[in-house]
Design a protein around this motif. Structure first.
Motif, PDB file in Angstrom:
ATOM      1  N   CYS A 189      46.254  45.645  33.258  1.00 51.31           N
ATOM      2  CA  CYS A 189      47.630  45.952  33.621  1.00 51.31           C
ATOM      3  C   CYS A 189      49.174  45.366  33.503  1.00 51.31           C
ATOM      4  O   CYS A 189      49.500  43.973  33.205  1.00 51.31           O
ATOM      5  CB  CYS A 189      47.981  45.012  35.518  1.00 51.31           C
ATOM      6  N   GLU A 190      49.839  46.532  33.414  1.00 53.32           N
ATOM      7  CA  GLU A 190      50.915  46.185  32.758  1.00 53.32           C
ATOM      8  C   GLU A 190      52.257  45.282  33.738  1.00 53.32           C
ATOM      9  O   GLU A 190      52.599  44.638  33.130  1.00 53.32           O
ATOM     10  CB  GLU A 190      51.783  47.319  32.918  1.00 53.32           C
ATOM     11  N   LYS A 191      52.480  45.569  35.016  1.00 52.25           N
ATOM     12  CA  LYS A 191      52.976  44.654  35.699  1.00 52.25           C
ATOM     13  C   LYS A 191      51.959  44.365  36.837  1.00 52.25           C
ATOM     14  O   LYS A 191      51.480  45.026  37.139  1.00 52.25           O
ATOM     15  CB  LYS A 191      54.135  44.710  35.903  1.00 52.25           C
ATOM     16  N   GLU A 192      52.307  43.831  37.825  1.00 57.29           N
ATOM     17  CA  GLU A 192      51.760  42.814  38.901  1.00 57.29           C
ATOM     18  C   GLU A 192      52.517  44.241  39.846  1.00 57.29           C
ATOM     19  O   GLU A 192      53.558  44.102  40.197  1.00 57.29           O
ATOM     20  CB  GLU A 192      52.288  41.893  39.671  1.00 57.29           C
ATOM     21  N   PRO A 193      51.295  44.901  40.775  1.00 58.26           N
ATOM     22  CA  PRO A 193      51.898  46.102  41.419  1.00 58.26           C
ATOM     23  C   PRO A 193      52.452  45.291  42.472  1.00 58.26           C
ATOM     24  O   PRO A 193      53.004  46.243  43.475  1.00 58.26           O
ATOM     25  CB  PRO A 193      50.265  46.680  41.606  1.00 58.26           C
ATOM     26  N   LYS A 195      53.238  41.398  44.794  1.00 62.16           N
ATOM     27  CA  LYS A 195      53.741  40.395  44.961  1.00 62.16           C
ATOM     28  C   LYS A 195      52.305  39.612  45.528  1.00 62.16           C
ATOM     29  O   LYS A 195      52.064  40.152  46.937  1.00 62.16           O
ATOM     30  CB  LYS A 195      54.791  39.413  45.900  1.00 62.16           C
ATOM     31  N   THR A 207      46.554  40.383  34.792  1.00 60.56           N
ATOM     32  CA  THR A 207      46.707  40.941  33.089  1.00 60.56           C
ATOM     33  C   THR A 207      46.593  41.794  32.656  1.00 60.56           C
ATOM     34  O   THR A 207      46.021  42.556  32.935  1.00 60.56           O
ATOM     35  CB  THR A 207      45.588  38.972  32.441  1.00 60.56           C
ATOM     36  N   LYS A 208      47.875  41.381  31.443  1.00 61.02           N
ATOM     37  CA  LYS A 208      47.875  42.989  30.070  1.00 61.02           C
ATOM     38  C   LYS A 208      47.075  42.893  29.636  1.00 61.02           C
ATOM     39  O   LYS A 208      47.061  43.785  28.942  1.00 61.02           O
ATOM     40  CB  LYS A 208      49.648  42.635  29.776  1.00 61.02           C
TER      41      LYS A 208
END
Length: 357
Positions: A189-193, A195, A207-208
């Motif tokens: 996952c490139e970034k948290e979709p 919060k 996690t990336k």
């Protein structure tokens, strides 16, 4: 005369170059110089005044400083005239009632869970860890949980690739329709979709990292665990494999999905049948006290272990691998950590396992 009393919940583990003092009530561990071990051992037999008399004037301030640390950290307390006899030794016996406590599965089809459900009940499995190389839908998560409704299973942990359908509604739906999920990890996952909120019943992580099954086995301070249950297990059994079972990507039943030895295939035999096969339990009694290098390490009772990836240097009389874990960069003889993957002495084993680091 004054006497020092070490609390029963304080465990002192002697290593080759340092000691680790573990407070099993507060669940914390701290490192100290090796000399402190000798001081504590003396204090178990004679009074504080008699201990101080054994050292010259130059050394006495250091010994007094050690005593001050023991009292300040509340590892023990002082009494007058004799030791306090109200603190009997702590028992480190370990009893796990389940036949198999943890089951780890590389899952390709949810239908496999239906197949093993009866075995999970028969063996009293408490924790199910699922690694999925394929993306899972919200229905897959709910179905997984529902299969084990009214089960002896306490919790389910899932590692799944991230995909675009994973949003707040996706997670809320899982939250509202499951009971046994306690941890979900979405990897790649490139970034948290969104919060992450604290109100989810389960822990949720993004996690990336491309989490691979072969990523397991890393020995690191962040994975260490100071509590009496884990410590007692490590003293009596192998902290990686005791009462654990795995099913790999092809359905092979193993001690761990990463280990080479298979005890049958889940499509042909049951978990119960695999469990009673010769050598399935051969690694269960191999504690860190029986593993090369680890037996000299001060972290050995709070550390994890790995028998799937080792340095491949030692075997015992039962032909079990008693080598140090490959993915450990700690040297207990120097007290230093280094990048294990760059250690020239490990390169042969790294090539053997075809690990790409």
């Amino acid at each position: 005369m004054r006497y020092f009393n070490l609390f029963s919940n304080i465990l002192i583990t002697k290593g080759a170059s340092r000691i680790l003092i573990s407070d099993l009530q507060r669940n914390v561990s701290e490192l100290y110089p090796l000399e402190l071990y000798d001081v504590v051992e003396e204090l178990k037999n004679v009074s504080i005044e008699e201990v101080l008399e054994n050292y010259d004037e130059e050394s006495k301030p250091a010994i007094q400083e050690y005593l001050d640390i023991l009292l300040e950290k509340e590892y023990g307390f002082m009494t007058e005239n004799d030791w306090d006899k109200n603190f009997p030794p702590l028992s480190y016996e370990y009893d796990e009632p389940s036949t198999i406590a943890d089951l780890f599965i590389e899952l390709t089809e949810i239908s496999l869970l239906e197949k093993i459900k009866e075995s999970v009940e028969n063996l009293g499995v408490r924790h199910l860890v699922i690694y999925s190389p394929k993306t899972l839908t919200v229905e897959d998560f709910i179905k997984t949980d529902q299969i084990f409704s009214h089960s002896v299973l306490c919790g389910i942990e899932i590692f799944s690739p991230f995909h675009q359908a994973v949003n707040l509604d996706f997670i809320n739906t899982i939250h509202n329709n499951t009971e046994r999920m306690y941890h979900i990890v979405f990897y790649k996952c490139e970034k948290e979709p969104f919060k992450v909120k604290d109100e989810f019943r389960f822990a949720l992580n993004f996690t990336k990292e491309d989490v691979k099954i072969s990523s397991c086995g890393k020995i690191d301070l962040k994975y260490f665990n100071t509590n009496i249950s884990k410590v007692s297990e490590a003293m009596n059994h192998n902290s990686c494999l005791y009462k654990k079972m795995g099913i790999d990507l092809h359905g092979n039943i193993k001690n761990c999905p990463l280990m080479p030895e298979s005890f049958g295939n889940i499509h042909e035999i049951s978990l119960e049948e695999a469990l009673v096969k010769a050598n399935f339990k051969k690694y269960w009694p191999i504690t860190k006290d029986k593993i090369e290098v680890c037996k000299d390490c001060e972290f050995r009772y709070i550390c994890t272990d790995c028998r799937a990836y080792t340095e491949r240097t030692h075997q015992n009389n039962e032909e079990s691998d008693t080598s140090k874990p490959l993915k450990c960069g700690y040297d207990p003889y120097t007290g230093k950590w280094e990048d294990w993957s760059r250690n020239p002495l490990k390169q042969h084993a790294i090539r053997f396992y075809r690990l790409d680091y």
